[in-house]
Design an enzyme around this catalytic site. Structure first.
Site, PDB file in Angstrom:
ATOM      1  N   THR A  48       0.864  -1.183   0.000  1.00 19.67           N
ATOM      2  CA  THR A  48       0.000   0.000   0.000  1.00 19.67           C
ATOM      3  C   THR A  48       0.897   1.229   0.000  1.00 19.67           C
ATOM      4  OG1 THR A  48      -0.114   0.361   2.406  1.00 19.67           O
ATOM      5  CG2 THR A  48      -1.587  -1.318   1.476  1.00 19.67           C
ATOM      6  N   CYS A  49       0.285   2.409   0.085  1.00 19.71           N
ATOM      7  CA  CYS A  49       1.096   3.629   0.067  1.00 19.71           C
ATOM      8  C   CYS A  49       1.986   3.740   1.303  1.00 19.71           C
ATOM      9  CB  CYS A  49       0.206   4.859  -0.055  1.00 19.71           C
ATOM     10  SG  CYS A  49      -0.979   5.060   1.290  1.00 19.71           S
ATOM     11  N   ASN A  50       1.650   3.017   2.364  1.00 22.46           N
ATOM     12  CA  ASN A  50       2.418   3.132   3.600  1.00 22.46           C
ATOM     13  C   ASN A  50       3.237   1.897   3.953  1.00 22.46           C
ATOM     14  OD1 ASN A  50       1.602   5.759   4.312  1.00 22.46           O
ATOM     15  ND2 ASN A  50      -0.347   4.968   5.047  1.00 22.46           N
ATOM     16  N   ARG A  51       3.157   0.830   3.143  1.00 20.58           N
ATOM     17  CA  ARG A  51       3.862  -0.391   3.522  1.00 20.58           C
ATOM     18  C   ARG A  51       4.077  -1.312   2.319  1.00 20.58           C
ATOM     19  NH1 ARG A  51       1.882  -1.749   7.903  1.00 20.58           N
ATOM     20  NH2 ARG A  51       0.403  -0.032   8.117  1.00 20.58           N
ATOM     21  N   SER A  78      -2.048   1.887  10.933  1.00 17.97           N
ATOM     22  CA  SER A  78      -2.150   2.819   9.815  1.00 17.97           C
ATOM     23  C   SER A  78      -1.612   4.189  10.196  1.00 17.97           C
ATOM     24  CB  SER A  78      -3.608   2.959   9.369  1.00 17.97           C
ATOM     25  OG  SER A  78      -4.114   1.730   8.908  1.00 17.97           O
ATOM     26  N   GLU A  90      -8.267   3.857   9.828  1.00 14.51           N
ATOM     27  CA  GLU A  90      -8.684   4.056   8.445  1.00 14.51           C
ATOM     28  C   GLU A  90      -9.372   2.791   7.910  1.00 14.51           C
ATOM     29  OE1 GLU A  90      -6.072   3.987   5.106  1.00 14.51           O
ATOM     30  OE2 GLU A  90      -4.335   3.542   6.340  1.00 14.51           O
ATOM     31  N   GLN A 129      -9.927   1.731   4.771  1.00 14.03           N
ATOM     32  CA  GLN A 129      -9.506   1.135   3.499  1.00 14.03           C
ATOM     33  C   GLN A 129      -8.564  -0.048   3.670  1.00 14.03           C
ATOM     34  OE1 GLN A 129      -9.154   4.366   4.194  1.00 14.03           O
ATOM     35  NE2 GLN A 129     -10.326   5.550   2.712  1.00 14.03           N
ATOM     36  N   ALA A 153      -8.819   9.274  -9.838  1.00 11.66           N
ATOM     37  CA  ALA A 153     -10.224   9.004  -9.519  1.00 11.66           C
ATOM     38  C   ALA A 153     -10.394   7.678  -8.787  1.00 11.66           C
ATOM     39  CB  ALA A 153     -11.057   9.007 -10.804  1.00 11.66           C
ATOM     40  N   GLY A 154      -9.383   7.276  -8.028  1.00 10.39           N
ATOM     41  CA  GLY A 154      -9.470   6.035  -7.266  1.00 10.39           C
ATOM     42  C   GLY A 154     -10.202   6.226  -5.944  1.00 10.39           C
TER      43      GLY A 154
END
Length: 441
Positions: free
Chosen positions: A49-52, A109, A114, A116, A190-191
Site C-alpha cells: 500500500t502507500c504506507n507499507r 495505519s 482508516e 480502506q 479518480a481512485g
C-alpha cells in the site's frame, strides 16, 4: 511450519525508499508468483500500500526464507540489500500474526482506524490465493485477520467518523486556510482515496471541485458523485492554475506535477497560497515544488502530526481494539501450536481404529449370526467408544502451552503406543477434517 513477515512501513522507512520497494503499481500477481517459486517460500502473500510493502511467507526454515526474501527484494526492485535492509522489520509466528491483525484492524495505519486497509489486506490475499501461492497457514492467518478487522469495527468506535489518509489531508487543508468555504479544489486521480478526499472536501463547503484522470470515464463518474466537474487530462496545467487546493493520488511511476509547471502557475496567480497534498506512492509531485514561495506541499509522511492528534482522541477505542487483537492472537497461537500435534493425533486415531477393526474381525464368528442392523449398531458403538476415549487426549495434546512441551508429550505418546513403528508421528498422514474443524475460531 512457521509464519514469517518481512517488510517496510511508514514507521521504519522514508517515503522515497517505500517508493522504490512498492509493488502496487506493478503486476502484484507476477511478483507473488516469483516469490513463491523461491526455495522455502512456497506460501507467500505480498501486501503493498502507500504506507507499507510487506511479505508474508510460511516456511520450515525462517532464517533461510528471510535470506531468500532479501534476495528477492534486491533482484525484483534492482536495489542493493544495503539500501533497504536497515529499514526492514522481521517478525515470526505470533509476532507476525499480531502485526497482521493490527494492520487489518487499522491500528498500524498512518491515520489510526482508516477503513480502506482491511480491503487492501483482503485484496492482497485474493491475488496470492488466485495464483495458488497460499496454503494452510497463510489461508488461516489471513482469514483470521479479516475476522479481527470486522470485530474491531463492530465492537469499538475506532472506525467511527472520518479516519483515513484522505481525511487527514482535508484536516491539514483546514489548518492552512481556516474555513474551506468557496475554495477551488483540483483532485488528480479518480481512485478510492480520491473519492473519499473529494467527499470530505465537499462536506467542508468548498466551491468548485474539478476531477481529472487519465481515464475520462472515471473522472466523470467521480465528478457526478461529488457534484463536481470533470476536466480532460490534457488540461491539467489549466486546472492547476485555477486551484487553491490540489489533492493528487495517481498510480504514476513518475511525477506528474513538476516545479516548472507550478512556477508557471504561481507566476500568474494572486498571492493566495497553493496547497498541494501528494497522497500517492510513488509521489506525483516533484519534491522541489515545496521550495516555491506560497506553495505548501505535503506528502503522506507529513501527516504524522495529524496522526498523533488522532491517537490522543481515540485512546479508549485503541485500547479496546488492542485487547481484541490480543485475544485473537492468543486463539490463533493455540491453533498454530496444535498443528504440531496433528500428525501424532492422526496416527493415534489410526492405531485405535486398526485395533477396533481387528477385534471386530476376530469376533466375526460370533457376530455373523446378528442381523445387518445389529451388526451396524455394534460397528457404530465401538467407533463411538474409540472417539470418546481419544477426545480428551486429543484436546490436551493440541492445547499444550508451547512447542517444547508439545514435542515432549507427542514423543511420549508415540513411544507408549508404538506409533513410530508405523511411521505415524514422524510421517505425513492424511488430515482428519474433524480435527481441523475443532481448531477453527
Amino acid at each position: 511450519m512457521h509464519l514469517l513477515l518481512l517488510g517496510v512501513s511508514h514507521r521504519t522507512a522514508p517515503v522515497d525508499l517505500r517508493e522504490q520497494l512498492d509493488f502496487s503499481s506493478r503486476d502484484l500477481g507476477a511478483a507473488v508468483e516469483a516469490l513463491a517459486a523461491r526455495p522455502g517460500t512456497t506460501e507467500s502473500v505480498v501486501l503493498s500500500t502507500c504506507n507499507r510493502s510487506e511479505i508474508y511467507v510460511a516456511s520450515n526454515d525462517p532464517e533461510h526464507a528471510r535470506r531468500e526474501i532479501v534476495r528477492f527484494l534486491s533482484e525484483y526492485h534492482g536495489l542493493p540489500p544495503a539500501a533497504f535492509e536497515p529499514h526492514l522489520f522481521s517478525l515470526n509466528d505470533a509476532d507476525a500474526a499480531t502485526h497482521l491483525f493490527r494492520v487489518a484492524a487499522g491500528l498500524d495505519s498512518l491515520v489510526v482506524g482508516e477503513p480502506q486497509i482491511l480491503g487492501q489486506v483482503k485484496d492482497a490475499f485474493e491475488v496470492a490465493a488466485t495464483r495458488r501461492c497460499t496454503g494452510p497457514l497463510l489461508s488461516r492467518v489471513f482469514h483470521w485477520s479479516f475476522g479481527v478487522g470486522k470485530r474491531v469495527r463492530t465492537e469499538t468506535p475506532l472506525g467511527e467518523g472520518a479516519v483515513s489518509v484522505s481525511f487527514a489531508a482535508v484536516a491539514l487543508a483546514r489548518k492552512i486556510f481556516g474555513r474551506l468555504d468557496g475554495r477551488h479544489v483540483l483532485v488528480i486521480g479518480a481512485g478510492e482515496i480520491s473519492k473519499l478526499t473529494a467527499q470530505h472536501l465537499r462536506s467542508q463547503g468548498v466551491g468548485d471541485i474539478v476531477i481529472t484522470s487519465r481515464t475520462a470515464a472515471h473522472a466523470e463518474s467521480l465528478a457526478a458523485m461529488v457534484n463536481g466537474k470533470a476536466a480532460p487530462w490534457n488540461t491539467l496545467s489549466t486546472a492547476l492554475g485555477a486551484a487553491d487546493i490540489v489533492i493528487t493520488a495517481t498510480g504514476s511511476q513518475r511525477p506528474i506535477i513538476t516545479r516548472a509547471q507550478v512556477e508557471a502557475v504561481t507566476g500568474r496567480r494572486r498571492h493566495d497560497p497553493l496547497f498541494i497534498i501528494d497522497i500517492a506512492v510513488p509521489r506525483d509531485v516533484e519534491a522541489s515544488v515545496g521550495d516555491i514561495e506560497q506553495v505548501f506541499l505535503y506528502n503522506v509522511d507529513d501527516l504524522q502530526s495529524i496522526v498523533d492528534e488522532n491517537l490522543s482522541k481515540r485512546g479508549a477505542a485503541i485500547e479496546q481494539a488492542e485487547q481484541i487483537v490480543f485475544e485473537e492472537v492468543s486463539r490463533f497461537s493455540a491453533w498454530h501450536r496444535s498443528r504440531g500435534a496433528i500428525p501424532t493425533v492422526v496416527a493415534l486415531r489410526q492405531k485405535f481404529e486398526q485395533i477396533r477393526r481387528a477385534e471386530l474381525q476376530r469376533l466375526e464368528g460370533k457376530l455373523g449370526a446378528l442381523p445387518p442392523e445389529s451388526r451396524a449398531r455394534v460397528d457404530e458403538v465401538t467407533r463411538l467408544i474409540v472417539e470418546k476415549l481419544l477426545l480428551e487426549p486429543t484436546e490436551q495434546l493440541k492445547a499444550l502451552p508451547d512447542e517444547e512441551t508439545q514435542a515432549s508429550y507427542t514423543e511420549a505418546v508415540s513411544r507408549l503406543f508404538g506409533l513410530r513403528e508405523r511411521g505415524g508421528a514422524g510421517s505425513d498422514p492424511p488430515q482428519v477434517p474433524s480435527l481441523e474443524r475443532r481448531g477453527k475460531p
